[in-house]
Design a protein around this motif. Structure first.
Motif, mmCIF file in Angstrom:
data_model
loop_
_atom_site.group_PDB
_atom_site.id
_atom_site.type_symbol
_atom_site.label_atom_id
_atom_site.label_comp_id
_atom_site.label_asym_id
_atom_site.label_seq_id
_atom_site.Cartn_x
_atom_site.Cartn_y
_atom_site.Cartn_z
ATOM 1 N N ASP A 195 0.325 12.423 -13.409
ATOM 2 C CA ASP A 195 -1.041 12.944 -13.426
ATOM 3 C C ASP A 195 -2.054 11.897 -13.872
ATOM 4 O O ASP A 195 -3.264 12.104 -13.746
ATOM 5 C CB ASP A 195 -1.135 14.182 -14.318
ATOM 6 N N GLN A 196 -1.578 10.764 -14.384
ATOM 7 C CA GLN A 196 -2.459 9.651 -14.749
ATOM 8 C C GLN A 196 -2.655 8.669 -13.598
ATOM 9 O O GLN A 196 -3.381 7.694 -13.741
ATOM 10 C CB GLN A 196 -1.884 8.908 -15.952
ATOM 11 N N LEU A 197 -2.024 8.950 -12.468
ATOM 12 C CA LEU A 197 -2.052 8.047 -11.320
ATOM 13 C C LEU A 197 -2.883 8.640 -10.185
ATOM 14 O O LEU A 197 -2.834 9.843 -9.916
ATOM 15 C CB LEU A 197 -0.636 7.793 -10.801
ATOM 16 N N ALA A 198 -3.626 7.762 -9.505
ATOM 17 C CA ALA A 198 -4.315 8.114 -8.260
ATOM 18 C C ALA A 198 -3.692 7.283 -7.149
ATOM 19 O O ALA A 198 -3.473 6.083 -7.311
ATOM 20 C CB ALA A 198 -5.810 7.836 -8.368
ATOM 21 N N ASP A 206 -5.179 15.146 5.510
ATOM 22 C CA ASP A 206 -4.743 16.453 5.031
ATOM 23 C C ASP A 206 -3.350 16.370 4.408
ATOM 24 O O ASP A 206 -3.082 17.007 3.380
ATOM 25 C CB ASP A 206 -4.744 17.471 6.171
ATOM 26 N N GLU A 207 -2.464 15.604 5.025
ATOM 27 C CA GLU A 207 -1.132 15.421 4.449
ATOM 28 C C GLU A 207 -1.202 14.694 3.116
ATOM 29 O O GLU A 207 -0.470 15.028 2.171
ATOM 30 C CB GLU A 207 -0.244 14.648 5.422
ATOM 31 N N TYR A 254 -0.001 14.639 -2.286
ATOM 32 C CA TYR A 254 -0.262 14.027 -3.593
ATOM 33 C C TYR A 254 -0.335 15.108 -4.660
ATOM 34 O O TYR A 254 0.213 14.962 -5.759
ATOM 35 C CB TYR A 254 -1.561 13.228 -3.588
ATOM 36 N N ALA A 255 -1.022 16.204 -4.345
ATOM 37 C CA ALA A 255 -1.119 17.303 -5.300
ATOM 38 C C ALA A 255 0.255 17.935 -5.536
ATOM 39 O O ALA A 255 0.626 18.234 -6.675
ATOM 40 C CB ALA A 255 -2.109 18.348 -4.794
ATOM 41 N N ARG A 256 1.021 18.113 -4.479
ATOM 42 C CA ARG A 256 2.343 18.735 -4.590
ATOM 43 C C ARG A 256 3.271 17.905 -5.479
ATOM 44 O O ARG A 256 4.071 18.454 -6.235
ATOM 45 C CB ARG A 256 2.953 18.911 -3.206
ATOM 46 N N HIS A 257 3.160 16.594 -5.389
ATOM 47 C CA HIS A 257 4.019 15.711 -6.177
ATOM 48 C C HIS A 257 3.493 15.483 -7.596
ATOM 49 O O HIS A 257 4.092 14.737 -8.359
ATOM 50 C CB HIS A 257 4.198 14.369 -5.464
ATOM 51 N N ILE A 288 7.407 5.761 -6.424
ATOM 52 C CA ILE A 288 6.200 5.336 -7.134
ATOM 53 C C ILE A 288 6.174 5.932 -8.541
ATOM 54 O O ILE A 288 5.881 5.237 -9.515
ATOM 55 C CB ILE A 288 4.947 5.733 -6.340
ATOM 56 N N LYS A 289 6.489 7.207 -8.654
ATOM 57 C CA LYS A 289 6.535 7.838 -9.976
ATOM 58 C C LYS A 289 7.489 7.100 -10.906
ATOM 59 O O LYS A 289 7.159 6.788 -12.062
ATOM 60 C CB LYS A 289 7.008 9.290 -9.850
#
Length: 271
Positions: free
Chosen positions: A4-7, A19-20, A25-28, A263-264
């Protein structure tokens, strides 16, 4: 560092539509998004803005403006007009900052290019002020200095900001481009002390690049530059979102959901 600290920059997952990108991004569990112009080309920007607001993602930046230099006054005027359109589009999208890759014209000296960049940024600052949008100059690695960006160091970017002295003008520090600079700590401190460190981008630099632009690596998987630069930026007081910007033809061929999980994991050790 938690997700949640990453964009995520949308060019990081280039195979996906806007749209994907927003949905996934929100889902992950990522906190924010930086949108590349290529990702929204031909889209209804007002619709994208509504979709973004509904997603819960924090809008971070619009990428990219700039490319101000040119051998003729007409070419430079067209570049200014293009950047004025980018400011309007950024406002429509609800993105509070535009990243500037400032340009370089072959055959011109670095000083000529930098002078044209300064004049052009000065010309668009009133429009940025009217829209309430920040402009972040991104220094690029010197290998791009001949034809992409004459701003090759944090010092170059800091000097431009000092010359123009506007609260909406600052710097985007990208690990890929600045890790090598022996004066990096000094210039990051200088930038942050003036409240001009607007953005921080992460990916890792490989010693054996297969492509100068499209072969970037996950943090910690290249020369290990991310942790060191991250510590410098955070010690200087940067508290914004850390933006992940990885251009990789190899990762683009993979399952993009799995790529986001990589990435996470790669960013987790960053503080």
């Amino acid at each position: 560092m938690t997700s949640d600290q990453l964009a995520i920059h949308t060019f990081t997952t280039k195979p996906w539509s806007i749209d994907e990108c927003i949905e996934n991004y929100a889902r992950h569990g990522f906190g924010g998004i930086s949108i590349w112009r290529e990702t929204v080309e031909g889209e209804d920007l007002a619709r994208v803005s509504r979709r973004l607001k509904d997603s819960g993602l924090k809008p971070v930046s619009y990428v990219r403006g700039g490319f101000f230099t040119g051998t003729t006054a007409e070419a430079r005027r067209q570049a200014i007009d293009n950047n004025l359109r980018i400011i309007r589009d950024s406002e429509t999208l609800g993105l509070p900052m535009i990243v500037l890759v400032c340009g370089a014209t072959p055959g011109q000296s670095p000083r000529e290019n930098l002078s044209q960049i300064q004049d052009s940024i000065a010309a668009i600052l009133p429009a940025a002020e009217n829209a309430g949008i920040r402009l972040a100059i991104e220094p690029l690695h010197p290998m791009y200095a001949g034809d992409r960006c004459a701003v090759a160091t944090m010092a170059d970017a800091n000097d431009l900001c000092e010359a123009l002295n506007h609260p909406l003008l600052g710097v985007a520090a990208d690990v890929y481009h600045i890790w090598w600079d022996s004066k990096l700590e000094q210039e990051i401190t200088r930038c942050a002390a003036a409240d001009r460190l607007f953005a921080f981008h992460v990916c890792d630099f490989k010693a054996d690049l297969e492509h100068p632009l499209l072969d970037r690596e996950l943090p910690g998987q290249g020369l290990g530059t991310c942790a060191r630069v991250n510590d410098l930026v955070k010690a200087a007081g940067f508290s914004g979102m850390t933006e992940v910007e990885i251009f990789s033809r190899r990762y683009w061929t993979e399952n993009q959901h799995q790529f986001l999980e990589k990435i996470k994991a790669a960013c987790a050790p960053l503080r």
